[in-house]
Design an enzyme around this catalytic site. Structure first.
Site, mmCIF file in Angstrom:
data_model
loop_
_atom_site.group_PDB
_atom_site.id
_atom_site.type_symbol
_atom_site.label_atom_id
_atom_site.label_comp_id
_atom_site.label_asym_id
_atom_site.label_seq_id
_atom_site.Cartn_x
_atom_site.Cartn_y
_atom_site.Cartn_z
ATOM 1 N N HIS A 21 -9.260 0.985 -11.847
ATOM 2 C CA HIS A 21 -9.232 0.770 -10.392
ATOM 3 C C HIS A 21 -9.695 -0.641 -10.023
ATOM 4 O O HIS A 21 -9.435 -1.110 -8.935
ATOM 5 C CB HIS A 21 -10.133 1.812 -9.730
ATOM 6 C CG HIS A 21 -9.676 2.297 -8.398
ATOM 7 N ND1 HIS A 21 -8.360 2.316 -7.983
ATOM 8 C CD2 HIS A 21 -10.385 2.811 -7.359
ATOM 9 C CE1 HIS A 21 -8.287 2.817 -6.760
ATOM 10 N NE2 HIS A 21 -9.495 3.119 -6.354
ATOM 11 N N ASN A 67 -12.575 1.739 -0.433
ATOM 12 C CA ASN A 67 -12.065 2.418 0.766
ATOM 13 C C ASN A 67 -12.334 1.679 2.066
ATOM 14 O O ASN A 67 -11.847 2.105 3.116
ATOM 15 C CB ASN A 67 -12.639 3.833 0.843
ATOM 16 C CG ASN A 67 -12.229 4.677 -0.348
ATOM 17 O OD1 ASN A 67 -11.426 4.259 -1.187
ATOM 18 N ND2 ASN A 67 -12.778 5.861 -0.434
ATOM 19 N N ASP A 92 -4.406 -1.907 -8.156
ATOM 20 C CA ASP A 92 -3.861 -1.066 -9.217
ATOM 21 C C ASP A 92 -2.767 -0.171 -8.641
ATOM 22 O O ASP A 92 -2.749 0.104 -7.449
ATOM 23 C CB ASP A 92 -4.966 -0.212 -9.843
ATOM 24 C CG ASP A 92 -5.662 0.689 -8.830
ATOM 25 O OD1 ASP A 92 -6.176 0.165 -7.830
ATOM 26 O OD2 ASP A 92 -5.688 1.913 -9.030
ATOM 27 N N ASN A 113 -6.229 4.055 -1.330
ATOM 28 C CA ASN A 113 -7.185 4.015 -0.215
ATOM 29 C C ASN A 113 -7.584 2.604 0.214
ATOM 30 O O ASN A 113 -7.873 2.368 1.382
ATOM 31 C CB ASN A 113 -8.427 4.838 -0.549
ATOM 32 C CG ASN A 113 -8.129 6.318 -0.564
ATOM 33 O OD1 ASN A 113 -7.263 6.800 0.166
ATOM 34 N ND2 ASN A 113 -8.832 7.051 -1.406
#
Length: 188
Positions: A21, A67, A92, A113
């Site tokens: 991530h 986020n 990613d 997100n």
């Protein structure tokens, strides 16, 4: 001097450093090491400046967690007076095979997100994304563990070459423009 904001998405903290991530952070860290740059912790992120062929690249690693990335991107766009067409967000992508690159001038968040928050905060989907494929080699229900998991030894071995290409994409985006960058690097 023409300015560009290059926002590499990731999560802060030692637990996330080598996770899939965090590829956005990894790309910017690779560029910084290669060019002898250092990041400074400032408002809403870690920032380094990179000059190349008369262009100034503001490299941003938001410290807002994935986020809430939009807050940092918006702040640095405004602070540095960078127009949206000069913003590149590195993230990613589960829908692409490992290491595959896709550069797009706009689009949906695709379930990501970080992109979802940037879209909400900027109130637009019209900014360039550089999606780095991390593949979807996980069992049903294991998505979170997979994206927050570390690279496999096979992926780790291939990363340096993929990171070199990623640095070339950033340079091309600022010097040759989006269309040339897309035609030169998409699918590579």
């Amino acid at each position: 001097m023409k300015k560009f904001l290059i926002a590499g998405l990731g999560n802060i903290g030692a637990d996330y450093v080598n996770t899939r991530h965090n590829i956005g952070f990894k790309v910017l860290d690779f560029l910084a090491r290669k060019e002898g740059l250092s990041f400074e912790t400032v408002k809403l992120g870690s920032v380094a400046e990179y000059s190349f062929k008369g262009r100034k690249f503001v490299l941003l690693k938001p410290n807002t967690y994935m986020n809430l990335s939009g807050k940092a991107v918006q702040h640095w766009m405004q602070k540095e007076n960078i127009p949206i067409e000069n913003v590149l967000v590195i993230t990613d992508d589960l829908n692409l095979p490992f290491g595959t690159i896709r550069i797009k001038p706009k689009g949906s968040d695709g379930g990501h997100n970080g992109l979802k928050n940037i879209n909400q905060v900027l109130n637009t989907q019209n900014y360039t994304r550089f999606r780095f494929g991390i593949s979807d080699e996980f069992k049903k229900g294991q998505q979170v563990d997979y994206v927050l998991g570390e690279w496999s030894p096979e992926e780790e071995a291939k990363l340096p070459e993929r990171l070199e290409i990623s640095v070339e994409i950033i340079k091309s985006f600022g010097t040759a423009g989006l269309e040339h960058t897309m035609s030169g690097f998409n699918g590579k």
